[in-house]
Design a protein around this motif. Structure first.
Motif, PDB file in Angstrom:
ATOM      1  N   ILE A  31       0.820  -1.117  -0.104  1.00 36.10           N
ATOM      2  CA  ILE A  31      -0.119   0.041   0.127  1.00 36.10           C
ATOM      3  C   ILE A  31       0.904   1.154   0.040  1.00 36.10           C
ATOM      4  CG2 ILE A  31      -1.998  -0.909   1.109  1.00 36.10           C
ATOM      5  CD1 ILE A  31      -1.134   0.459   3.745  1.00 36.10           C
ATOM      6  N   ALA A  32       2.167   1.123   0.355  1.00 32.31           N
ATOM      7  CA  ALA A  32       3.156   2.178   0.314  1.00 32.31           C
ATOM      8  C   ALA A  32       4.352   1.517   0.658  1.00 32.31           C
ATOM      9  CB  ALA A  32       2.916   3.189   1.704  1.00 32.31           C
ATOM     10  N   ARG A  33       5.384   2.663   0.223  1.00 31.23           N
ATOM     11  CA  ARG A  33       6.714   2.043   0.462  1.00 31.23           C
ATOM     12  C   ARG A  33       6.974   1.426   1.726  1.00 31.23           C
ATOM     13  NH1 ARG A  33      11.820   4.276   1.906  1.00 31.23           N
ATOM     14  NH2 ARG A  33      13.591   3.314   1.215  1.00 31.23           N
ATOM     15  N   GLY A  34       7.306   0.074   1.762  1.00 33.49           N
ATOM     16  CA  GLY A  34       7.577  -0.657   3.019  1.00 33.49           C
ATOM     17  C   GLY A  34       6.562  -1.100   3.896  1.00 33.49           C
ATOM     18  N   ILE A  35       5.121  -1.015   3.230  1.00 33.49           N
ATOM     19  CA  ILE A  35       3.863  -1.057   4.205  1.00 33.49           C
ATOM     20  C   ILE A  35       3.114  -2.033   3.090  1.00 33.49           C
ATOM     21  CG2 ILE A  35       1.892  -0.213   5.316  1.00 33.49           C
ATOM     22  CD1 ILE A  35       3.430   2.506   5.397  1.00 33.49           C
ATOM     23  N   TYR A  36       2.710  -3.197   3.957  1.00 39.40           N
ATOM     24  CA  TYR A  36       2.068  -4.408   3.290  1.00 39.40           C
ATOM     25  C   TYR A  36       0.654  -4.626   4.014  1.00 39.40           C
ATOM     26  CZ  TYR A  36       6.295  -4.779   0.641  1.00 39.40           C
ATOM     27  OH  TYR A  36       7.446  -4.558  -0.096  1.00 39.40           O
ATOM     28  N   LEU A  37      -0.477  -5.117   3.358  1.00 39.36           N
ATOM     29  CA  LEU A  37      -1.454  -5.476   4.044  1.00 39.36           C
ATOM     30  C   LEU A  37      -2.182  -7.049   3.393  1.00 39.36           C
ATOM     31  CD1 LEU A  37      -4.189  -2.614   4.128  1.00 39.36           C
ATOM     32  CD2 LEU A  37      -3.001  -3.779   6.114  1.00 39.36           C
ATOM     33  N   PRO A  38      -2.816  -7.710   3.912  1.00 42.52           N
ATOM     34  CA  PRO A  38      -3.317  -9.010   3.256  1.00 42.52           C
ATOM     35  C   PRO A  38      -4.057  -8.515   2.152  1.00 42.52           C
ATOM     36  CG  PRO A  38      -3.426  -9.215   5.617  1.00 42.52           C
ATOM     37  CD  PRO A  38      -2.875  -7.678   5.349  1.00 42.52           C
ATOM     38  N   ALA A  39      -3.920  -9.331   0.936  1.00 45.50           N
ATOM     39  CA  ALA A  39      -4.692  -9.019  -0.200  1.00 45.50           C
ATOM     40  C   ALA A  39      -6.224  -9.054  -0.171  1.00 45.50           C
ATOM     41  CB  ALA A  39      -4.255 -10.023  -1.323  1.00 45.50           C
ATOM     42  N   ASP A  40      -6.569  -9.940   1.204  1.00 49.11           N
ATOM     43  CA  ASP A  40      -7.935 -10.115   1.366  1.00 49.11           C
ATOM     44  C   ASP A  40      -8.389  -9.322   2.305  1.00 49.11           C
ATOM     45  OD1 ASP A  40      -6.536 -11.324   3.242  1.00 49.11           O
ATOM     46  OD2 ASP A  40      -7.850 -13.265   3.444  1.00 49.11           O
ATOM     47  N   ALA A  41      -7.588  -8.293   2.768  1.00 52.27           N
ATOM     48  CA  ALA A  41      -7.936  -7.420   3.937  1.00 52.27           C
ATOM     49  C   ALA A  41      -9.158  -6.708   3.510  1.00 52.27           C
ATOM     50  CB  ALA A  41      -6.875  -6.484   4.352  1.00 52.27           C
ATOM     51  N   PRO A  42     -10.159  -6.249   4.418  1.00 54.68           N
ATOM     52  CA  PRO A  42     -11.274  -5.251   4.202  1.00 54.68           C
ATOM     53  C   PRO A  42     -10.860  -3.852   3.541  1.00 54.68           C
ATOM     54  CG  PRO A  42     -11.098  -5.808   6.360  1.00 54.68           C
ATOM     55  CD  PRO A  42     -10.027  -6.478   6.080  1.00 54.68           C
ATOM     56  N   VAL A  43     -11.800  -3.291   2.770  1.00 53.65           N
ATOM     57  CA  VAL A  43     -11.335  -2.147   2.151  1.00 53.65           C
ATOM     58  C   VAL A  43     -11.058  -0.989   3.063  1.00 53.65           C
ATOM     59  CG1 VAL A  43     -12.289  -0.125   0.768  1.00 53.65           C
ATOM     60  CG2 VAL A  43     -12.993  -2.499   0.511  1.00 53.65           C
ATOM     61  N   ALA A  44      -9.940  -0.280   3.048  1.00 55.46           N
ATOM     62  CA  ALA A  44      -9.553   0.497   3.886  1.00 55.46           C
ATOM     63  C   ALA A  44      -8.952   1.788   3.340  1.00 55.46           C
ATOM     64  CB  ALA A  44      -8.555   0.066   5.012  1.00 55.46           C
ATOM     65  N   ASP A  45      -8.892   2.985   4.196  1.00 57.14           N
ATOM     66  CA  ASP A  45      -8.094   4.178   3.740  1.00 57.14           C
ATOM     67  C   ASP A  45      -6.630   3.957   3.765  1.00 57.14           C
ATOM     68  OD1 ASP A  45      -7.181   6.952   3.427  1.00 57.14           O
ATOM     69  OD2 ASP A  45      -8.899   7.587   4.264  1.00 57.14           O
TER      70      ASP A  45
END
Length: 185
Positions: A31-45
């Protein structure tokens, strides 16, 4: 789930190489340089997640806080985030406008709210603090924003005494807030 960074990958049960491999395989989304979320994570800002991940003391302020409290119709082009003056402003490509607020007054009107889509929290200034900040920084954010927010806040039953209590504790806020309240009375 919280955002995962290479430095915190082990806490999430991943090695750095497993983190990058999961991102390449599409199980994690960058989602940003050096920041990751699970691909199945709920929609977020993503900007809010990035701000909270880069700075645990990040606090949504000014037009973004006023929009969150439904005190303005303005749609901020970037997420306004306050951090204590003298701290390092994070680098990033997200639509985040970093503002440095005085350490002595940083916590006035600040509360923690959940960051939707994650188990993180992020700071948010109260409606009264946001209005006082808009008045004291009116040259930066525009004169109409503060007056519009104040009118809407009063229409909803806002208490001028509470607003003046906060404005009195912030530099360059008391006089313009008092003049605006007198003009609207």
């Amino acid at each position: 789930m919280s955002a995962v960074k290479p430095g915190t990958a082990e806490q999430a049960g991943l090695s750095r190489s497993a983190l990058y491999r999961a991102a390449r395989q599409g199980r994690l989304e960058r989602i940003a340089r050096g920041i990751y979320l699970p691909a199945d994570a709920p929609v977020a800002d993503w900007d809010r997640i990035e701000a909270a991940t880069r700075r645990p003391d990040a606090t949504i302020c000014l037009a973004s806080a006023l929009a969150h409290h439904d005190l303005t119709d303005a749609i901020p082009i970037a997420l306004d985030v306050a951090i204590p003056r003298g701290t390092r402003t994070p680098a990033g490509r997200g639509a985040i406008a970093w503002h440095q607020f005085d350490r002595a007054t940083f916590d006035i009107g600040r509360e923690e709210i959940p960051n939707p889509g994650t188990d993180q929290t992020i700071g948010m200034y109260s409606p009264e603090r946001s209005i006082a900040d808009a008045f004291r920084l009116r040259g930066e954010v525009g004169y109409e924003l503060s007056r519009e927010a104040l009118k809407e806040w009063l229409r909803r039953g806002g208490k001028p005494a509470r607003l003046m209590e906060i404005a009195s504790r912030l530099p360059r806020a008391k006089s313009p807030v008092l003049r605006a309240l007198e003009a609207l009375a």
